[in-house]
Design an enzyme around this catalytic site. Sequence first.
Site, PDB file in Angstrom:
ATOM      1  N   ASP A  16       0.917  -1.216  -0.004  1.00  0.00           N
ATOM      2  CA  ASP A  16      -0.116  -0.284   0.143  1.00  0.00           C
ATOM      3  C   ASP A  16       0.985   1.195  -0.138  1.00  0.00           C
ATOM      4  O   ASP A  16       0.693   2.319  -0.890  1.00  0.00           O
ATOM      5  CB  ASP A  16      -0.886  -0.086   1.089  1.00  0.00           C
ATOM      6  CG  ASP A  16      -2.339  -0.891   0.955  1.00  0.00           C
ATOM      7  OD1 ASP A  16      -2.406  -1.434  -0.029  1.00  0.00           O
ATOM      8  OD2 ASP A  16      -2.877  -1.219   1.968  1.00  0.00           O
ATOM      9  N   ARG A  97       1.764   5.359  16.618  1.00  0.00           N
ATOM     10  CA  ARG A  97       1.398   6.517  15.606  1.00  0.00           C
ATOM     11  C   ARG A  97       1.554   7.965  15.951  1.00  0.00           C
ATOM     12  O   ARG A  97       2.020   8.292  15.137  1.00  0.00           O
ATOM     13  CB  ARG A  97      -0.071   6.139  15.538  1.00  0.00           C
ATOM     14  CG  ARG A  97      -0.386   4.734  15.039  1.00  0.00           C
ATOM     15  CD  ARG A  97       0.356   4.257  13.833  1.00  0.00           C
ATOM     16  NE  ARG A  97       0.017   3.128  13.285  1.00  0.00           N
ATOM     17  CZ  ARG A  97       1.023   1.980  12.983  1.00  0.00           C
ATOM     18  NH1 ARG A  97       2.265   2.270  13.504  1.00  0.00           N
ATOM     19  NH2 ARG A  97       0.594   0.666  12.778  1.00  0.00           N
ATOM     20  N   ASP A 126      -5.614   3.215  13.052  1.00  0.00           N
ATOM     21  CA  ASP A 126      -4.425   4.159  12.720  1.00  0.00           C
ATOM     22  C   ASP A 126      -4.555   5.416  12.073  1.00  0.00           C
ATOM     23  O   ASP A 126      -3.868   6.569  12.140  1.00  0.00           O
ATOM     24  CB  ASP A 126      -3.231   3.264  12.253  1.00  0.00           C
ATOM     25  CG  ASP A 126      -2.820   2.087  12.886  1.00  0.00           C
ATOM     26  OD1 ASP A 126      -2.815   2.067  14.258  1.00  0.00           O
ATOM     27  OD2 ASP A 126      -2.643   0.863  12.559  1.00  0.00           O
ATOM     28  N   SER A 177      -2.713  -9.296   8.973  1.00  0.00           N
ATOM     29  CA  SER A 177      -2.278  -7.650   8.811  1.00  0.00           C
ATOM     30  C   SER A 177      -1.461  -7.666  10.159  1.00  0.00           C
ATOM     31  O   SER A 177      -2.159  -7.949  11.482  1.00  0.00           O
ATOM     32  CB  SER A 177      -3.368  -6.833   8.942  1.00  0.00           C
ATOM     33  OG  SER A 177      -3.022  -5.656   9.294  1.00  0.00           O
TER      34      SER A 177
HETATM   35  N1  ARG Z   1      -6.021  -2.939  16.926  1.00  0.00           N
HETATM   36  C1  ARG Z   1      -4.643  -2.470  17.261  1.00  0.00           C
HETATM   37  C2  ARG Z   1      -4.638  -1.086  17.432  1.00  0.00           C
HETATM   38  O1  ARG Z   1      -5.643  -0.541  17.049  1.00  0.00           O
HETATM   39  C3  ARG Z   1      -3.608  -2.862  16.402  1.00  0.00           C
HETATM   40  C4  ARG Z   1      -3.751  -2.146  14.789  1.00  0.00           C
HETATM   41  C5  ARG Z   1      -2.746  -2.705  13.750  1.00  0.00           C
HETATM   42  N2  ARG Z   1      -2.528  -2.136  12.909  1.00  0.00           N
HETATM   43  C6  ARG Z   1      -2.233  -2.723  11.756  1.00  0.00           C
HETATM   44  N3  ARG Z   1      -2.006  -1.718  10.680  1.00  0.00           N
HETATM   45  N4  ARG Z   1      -2.233  -3.873  11.320  1.00  0.00           N
HETATM   46  O2  ARG Z   1      -3.849  -0.316  17.741  1.00  0.00           O
END
Ligand code: ARG
Length: 400
Positions: A16, A97, A126, A177
């Site tokens: 991506d 983040r 995110d 993921s």
């Molecule tokens: N659910 C988790 C969070 O909101 C993990 C997110 C994982 N992100 C990803 N791009 N796979 O912090």
Amino acid sequence: MGRAEKVILAYSGGVDTSVSIPYLKQEWGVKEVITLAADLGQGDELEPIREKALKSGAAKSLVANVTERFVKDFGFPAIQANAIYENRYPLSTALARPLIAQLLVEAAEQYGADAVAHGCTAKGNDQVRFDISIMALNPNLKVLAPAREWGFSREEAISYGERFGIPAPVKKSSPYSIDRNLLGRSIEAGILEDPNTEPPEEIYLMTKAITDTPDEPECIEIGFEGGIPTALNGIVLEPVALISQLNELAGNHGVGRVDMVENRVVGIKSREVYETPALTVLISAHRDLESLTLTADVTQYKRSIEDSYSHLVYKGLWHSPLKEAFDAFIQKTQERVSGTVRVKLFKGNAMIVGRSSDNSLYTPELATYTSQDKFDHKAAEGFIYLWGLPTRVWSEKTRD
Ligand code: ARG
């Protein structure tokens, strides 16, 4: 007129974010894309990623080694706050983040970019964290999120990239993921989308299966100064070394796996699996040391803030006025949280088995049942009379 002239793009080297480079230029009229890859201790080799960005059409490819900044400025405050979302998730991804957003904004200011970009899709947390952190740090910057708008399937994204010389991934892509940094791994999607299916052992990297962990418990000792972990087994360590070593020790005993259904900011329930060995041990050891060094009212009041704090961090408000106010409160509480906590690691558990501190408020003469006792026993009766008085009055007035 394109959507922006010069863009700093958060770059991971994945499909991506690579496809985003030509997409921003071709479809959205961006003149120059500068990529920024953050090293957060995820263990990737950054040089091939840096080169891939240039091959994919980036004008410049930046790499920021920020593992120490990540641990010190984001991990440690979260430990001081005992931050755990919905009682389960120690926020390892969420904490990264706002730092990446900071790097994007710093680079935008340095290189005179009018926008920053990220590769998040529309359904996750995110994007919320990036967008809000960026607007908090520099409200004049535009935020572009091509993957939120382009509507490509994975195959379509790959073939779009191929048109611009981005090779399709050589490895068969993982059905999951995954997000990784020094503080943990987050695994979702694939077969995990069925919340009733047990996660296959193959998804775990930082933690051993209980069937493979040592049959003998291992006792470790963690030293804290002002609520910050500074030593492991009596040896003072730099932040990154401490976390790495503790990840190894705890992961070896299968400590720090979380399998949960969590509530995302965008309203979706999602099945998530986490591995956060060091963070899991440190938060529970830290909380324990607080029980020794903070007064009852501060400890109890802080608990209520911790939950709100965790929600703020999860929901993208790291850079926000309420979070700053919480930080001030939490920092004040941490002044006395120094000492040592002993933790026994065994078969997925991290059991606290001892704690000591020069600032301990534990008073043996008050607690003891032996002849050393200094507690004023006569005071108890009067105290209970007054403490219970409202209840007595209520009972007298409401009995028939
Ligand atoms: N659910 C988790 C969070 O909101 C993990 C997110 C994982 N992100 C990803 N791009 N796979 O912090």
